[in-house]
Write a protein that holds these residues in place. Sequence first.
Motif, mmCIF file in Angstrom:
data_model
loop_
_atom_site.group_PDB
_atom_site.id
_atom_site.type_symbol
_atom_site.label_atom_id
_atom_site.label_comp_id
_atom_site.label_asym_id
_atom_site.label_seq_id
_atom_site.Cartn_x
_atom_site.Cartn_y
_atom_site.Cartn_z
ATOM 1 N N THR A 72 -52.659 23.554 -61.769
ATOM 2 C CA THR A 72 -52.878 22.645 -60.250
ATOM 3 C C THR A 72 -51.651 21.489 -60.586
ATOM 4 O O THR A 72 -51.634 21.058 -62.027
ATOM 5 N N THR A 73 -51.421 20.811 -59.598
ATOM 6 C CA THR A 73 -50.503 19.497 -59.772
ATOM 7 C C THR A 73 -50.668 18.421 -58.511
ATOM 8 O O THR A 73 -50.656 18.696 -57.605
ATOM 9 N N TYR A 74 -51.012 17.202 -59.320
ATOM 10 C CA TYR A 74 -50.999 16.292 -58.149
ATOM 11 C C TYR A 74 -49.690 15.721 -57.860
ATOM 12 O O TYR A 74 -49.403 15.430 -56.861
ATOM 13 N N SER A 75 -49.066 15.734 -58.756
ATOM 14 C CA SER A 75 -47.514 15.040 -58.460
ATOM 15 C C SER A 75 -46.637 15.958 -57.442
ATOM 16 O O SER A 75 -46.213 15.696 -56.660
ATOM 17 N N ALA A 76 -46.789 17.296 -57.546
ATOM 18 C CA ALA A 76 -46.194 18.282 -56.471
ATOM 19 C C ALA A 76 -46.854 17.957 -55.254
ATOM 20 O O ALA A 76 -46.290 18.024 -54.425
ATOM 21 N N PHE A 77 -48.384 17.747 -55.286
ATOM 22 C CA PHE A 77 -49.041 17.593 -54.148
ATOM 23 C C PHE A 77 -48.285 16.289 -53.342
ATOM 24 O O PHE A 77 -48.125 16.491 -52.144
ATOM 25 N N MET A 78 -48.352 15.122 -54.198
ATOM 26 C CA MET A 78 -47.827 13.948 -53.698
ATOM 27 C C MET A 78 -46.628 14.142 -53.008
ATOM 28 O O MET A 78 -45.954 13.707 -51.958
ATOM 29 N N THR A 79 -45.651 14.770 -53.783
ATOM 30 C CA THR A 79 -44.074 14.894 -53.484
ATOM 31 C C THR A 79 -44.016 16.007 -52.201
ATOM 32 O O THR A 79 -43.147 15.465 -51.271
ATOM 33 N N GLY A 80 -44.758 16.711 -52.057
ATOM 34 C CA GLY A 80 -44.745 17.603 -50.661
ATOM 35 C C GLY A 80 -45.139 16.935 -49.638
ATOM 36 O O GLY A 80 -44.650 17.022 -48.667
ATOM 37 N N THR A 81 -46.296 15.991 -49.859
ATOM 38 C CA THR A 81 -46.688 15.322 -48.685
ATOM 39 C C THR A 81 -45.625 14.162 -48.288
ATOM 40 O O THR A 81 -45.313 14.049 -47.094
ATOM 41 N N VAL A 82 -44.925 13.392 -49.163
ATOM 42 C CA VAL A 82 -44.089 12.570 -48.584
ATOM 43 C C VAL A 82 -42.905 13.312 -48.141
ATOM 44 O O VAL A 82 -42.317 12.825 -47.405
ATOM 45 N N GLN A 83 -42.351 14.485 -48.585
ATOM 46 C CA GLN A 83 -41.309 15.164 -48.049
ATOM 47 C C GLN A 83 -41.581 15.819 -46.723
ATOM 48 O O GLN A 83 -40.810 15.497 -45.546
ATOM 49 N N ALA A 88 -42.435 15.437 -40.362
ATOM 50 C CA ALA A 88 -43.490 15.807 -39.754
ATOM 51 C C ALA A 88 -44.860 15.155 -39.985
ATOM 52 O O ALA A 88 -45.583 15.726 -40.809
ATOM 53 N N PRO A 89 -44.694 13.799 -39.622
ATOM 54 C CA PRO A 89 -46.083 12.914 -40.150
ATOM 55 C C PRO A 89 -47.390 13.641 -39.881
ATOM 56 O O PRO A 89 -48.219 13.717 -40.682
ATOM 57 N N LEU A 90 -47.558 14.196 -38.754
ATOM 58 C CA LEU A 90 -48.907 14.774 -38.569
ATOM 59 C C LEU A 90 -49.235 15.821 -39.578
ATOM 60 O O LEU A 90 -50.408 15.964 -40.125
ATOM 61 N N ALA A 91 -48.036 16.687 -39.874
ATOM 62 C CA ALA A 91 -48.260 17.888 -40.563
ATOM 63 C C ALA A 91 -48.409 17.469 -42.170
ATOM 64 O O ALA A 91 -49.408 17.768 -42.814
ATOM 65 N N TYR A 95 -51.991 18.272 -44.148
ATOM 66 C CA TYR A 95 -51.724 18.877 -45.577
ATOM 67 C C TYR A 95 -52.420 18.073 -46.681
ATOM 68 O O TYR A 95 -53.431 18.503 -47.261
ATOM 69 N N ALA A 96 -52.416 16.606 -46.681
ATOM 70 C CA ALA A 96 -52.937 15.993 -47.523
ATOM 71 C C ALA A 96 -54.667 15.776 -47.258
ATOM 72 O O ALA A 96 -55.334 16.020 -48.189
ATOM 73 N N GLY A 98 -56.282 18.256 -45.671
ATOM 74 C CA GLY A 98 -56.567 19.728 -45.855
ATOM 75 C C GLY A 98 -56.682 20.090 -47.493
ATOM 76 O O GLY A 98 -57.512 20.678 -47.765
ATOM 77 N N SER A 99 -55.928 19.368 -48.170
ATOM 78 C CA SER A 99 -55.897 19.843 -49.670
ATOM 79 C C SER A 99 -57.034 19.125 -50.152
ATOM 80 O O SER A 99 -57.616 19.732 -51.152
ATOM 81 N N LEU A 100 -57.246 17.983 -49.910
ATOM 82 C CA LEU A 100 -58.309 17.150 -50.337
ATOM 83 C C LEU A 100 -59.797 17.808 -49.734
ATOM 84 O O LEU A 100 -60.641 18.127 -51.100
ATOM 85 N N VAL A 101 -59.944 18.231 -48.699
ATOM 86 C CA VAL A 101 -61.341 18.726 -48.328
ATOM 87 C C VAL A 101 -61.343 20.386 -49.007
ATOM 88 O O VAL A 101 -62.383 20.657 -49.436
ATOM 89 N N LEU A 102 -60.228 21.139 -49.025
ATOM 90 C CA LEU A 102 -60.171 22.324 -49.390
ATOM 91 C C LEU A 102 -60.316 22.250 -51.100
ATOM 92 O O LEU A 102 -61.181 23.348 -51.483
#
Length: 122
Positions: A72-83, A88-91, A95-96, A98-102
């Motif tokens: 698992t990786t928090y840093s890749a999650f944050m990087t993907g969110t910023v990218q 696509a701000p809504l996406a 994603y952020a 959905g990741s938290l809820v899931l």
Amino acid sequence: MNLRRVFFVALGGTVGTAARLALGLLLTDAGVLPVLIANVVGAFLIGILTARLPHATDLRLLLGTGVLGGFTTYSAFMTGTVQLWTDAPLAALAYAAGSLVLGVAAVALGLRLGRPRAGVAA
């Protein structure tokens, strides 16, 4: 410091990060999907592991802190969110959130399924 435990975490981390890389290579053109999959599956497995091994044993350090911590990786999650946010701000928000809820749901499910049932040997 217990060097045996450090070794177990390092060994598990090597396996977990290699598994996450393999998932990313398998789903090369899937955007942030590999990180989402790794984090949700990892959260589920951490829930099961925590229910089955509630104390910091060598096996829990190897599998939980090591393998699943590397997978698992928090840093890749944050990087993907910023990218995602750039194009696509809504996406990115979906994603952020959905990741938290899931992730929370996966841990809760893992804890529930991982707990030994009354009258059933673990």
